[in-house]
Design an enzyme around this catalytic site. Structure first.
Site, mmCIF file in Angstrom:
data_model
loop_
_atom_site.group_PDB
_atom_site.id
_atom_site.type_symbol
_atom_site.label_atom_id
_atom_site.label_comp_id
_atom_site.label_asym_id
_atom_site.label_seq_id
_atom_site.Cartn_x
_atom_site.Cartn_y
_atom_site.Cartn_z
ATOM 1 N N GLN A 18 31.353 57.124 15.870
ATOM 2 C CA GLN A 18 32.317 58.125 15.434
ATOM 3 C C GLN A 18 31.596 59.410 15.025
ATOM 4 O O GLN A 18 32.224 60.410 14.762
ATOM 5 C CB GLN A 18 33.145 57.584 14.269
ATOM 6 N N ASN A 19 30.258 59.363 14.995
ATOM 7 C CA ASN A 19 29.470 60.536 14.640
ATOM 8 C C ASN A 19 29.527 61.555 15.771
ATOM 9 O O ASN A 19 29.568 61.196 16.942
ATOM 10 C CB ASN A 19 28.008 60.155 14.387
ATOM 11 N N VAL A 20 29.479 62.830 15.426
ATOM 12 C CA VAL A 20 29.539 63.894 16.425
ATOM 13 C C VAL A 20 28.193 64.589 16.612
ATOM 14 O O VAL A 20 28.091 65.517 17.395
ATOM 15 C CB VAL A 20 30.641 64.929 16.075
ATOM 16 N N ASP A 21 27.174 64.118 15.904
ATOM 17 C CA ASP A 21 25.838 64.700 16.058
ATOM 18 C C ASP A 21 25.057 63.923 17.122
ATOM 19 O O ASP A 21 25.555 62.966 17.693
ATOM 20 C CB ASP A 21 25.088 64.712 14.719
ATOM 21 N N HIS A 36 34.495 60.560 18.922
ATOM 22 C CA HIS A 36 35.093 61.719 18.251
ATOM 23 C C HIS A 36 34.516 63.033 18.764
ATOM 24 O O HIS A 36 34.759 64.084 18.181
ATOM 25 C CB HIS A 36 34.918 61.620 16.736
ATOM 26 N N CYS A 64 35.221 78.406 30.741
ATOM 27 C CA CYS A 64 34.690 77.220 31.413
ATOM 28 C C CYS A 64 33.912 77.665 32.645
ATOM 29 O O CYS A 64 34.447 78.408 33.482
ATOM 30 C CB CYS A 64 35.840 76.294 31.816
ATOM 31 N N THR A 103 30.394 50.659 7.852
ATOM 32 C CA THR A 103 31.739 51.211 7.886
ATOM 33 C C THR A 103 32.692 50.369 7.037
ATOM 34 O O THR A 103 32.500 49.165 6.898
ATOM 35 C CB THR A 103 32.281 51.298 9.332
ATOM 36 N N GLU A 130 28.907 46.560 1.620
ATOM 37 C CA GLU A 130 29.939 45.770 0.947
ATOM 38 C C GLU A 130 30.473 44.675 1.857
ATOM 39 O O GLU A 130 30.670 44.887 3.045
ATOM 40 C CB GLU A 130 31.086 46.674 0.506
#
Length: 158
Positions: A18-21, A36, A64, A103, A130
């Site tokens: 889900q990270n965008v980096d 994402h 584009c 997560t 956890e």
């Protein structure tokens, strides 16, 4: 021993984030799906499959390079469907082991991946700080900081 048509575990490994980096790629991951989006890319407003690298020179007027339409960041905004969902579902159907790391596993659609994989026969492992509350989908839980437990867990596959 692998037959010529078989792929090694490393070749079959798919990382869905889900990270965008681009930290996973910089760490050496080869098959990464950024559900994402990707901060390092722009995409076409008219053709989502038209994407190109963000060089830092682009502006709101950037067109584009494939069709001349307007562009936007390659980021999934709230209420938009995450990217690659069909590919992710195909991978979940085929995986032997599904691992989710660091997560809370409560935000959908990603929170449903473990159940989907489990229904298709995958072993489900959680590596997290956890312990998940009553979770019938998780077979194995390893508690701890990802920086400490992920390398140890990965050693099992060498």
């Amino acid at each position: 021993m692998h037959s010529p048509n078989s792929r090694s575990a490393c070749d079959r490994f798919l990382l869905v984030t889900q990270n965008v980096d681009d930290l996973h790629e910089r760490a050496g991951s080869k098959r990464v799906l950024h559900m994402h989006g990707d901060l390092m890319k722009l995409r076409c407003m008219n053709h989502p499959d038209h994407e190109f690298m963000f060089k830092g020179e682009e502006t709101l007027e950037t067109k584009c390079p494939f069709c001349g339409a307007g562009t936007r960041p390659d980021i999934v905004f709230f209420e938009e469907v995450p990217l690659y969902m069909e590919m992710i579902q195909d991978a979940l159907r085929e995986c032997d082991e599904f691992v989710y790391i660091g997560t809370s596993s409560v935000v959908y659609p990603a929170a449903g991946f473990k159940n989907f994989a489990k229904r298709f026969g995958a072993k489900v492992t959680c590596l997290n700080l956890e312990i998940p509350a009553h979770d019938p989908d998780t077979d194995v839980f390893v508690q701890g900081k990802a920086t400490e437990i992920v390398p140890k867990w990965c050693e099992e596959f060498k």
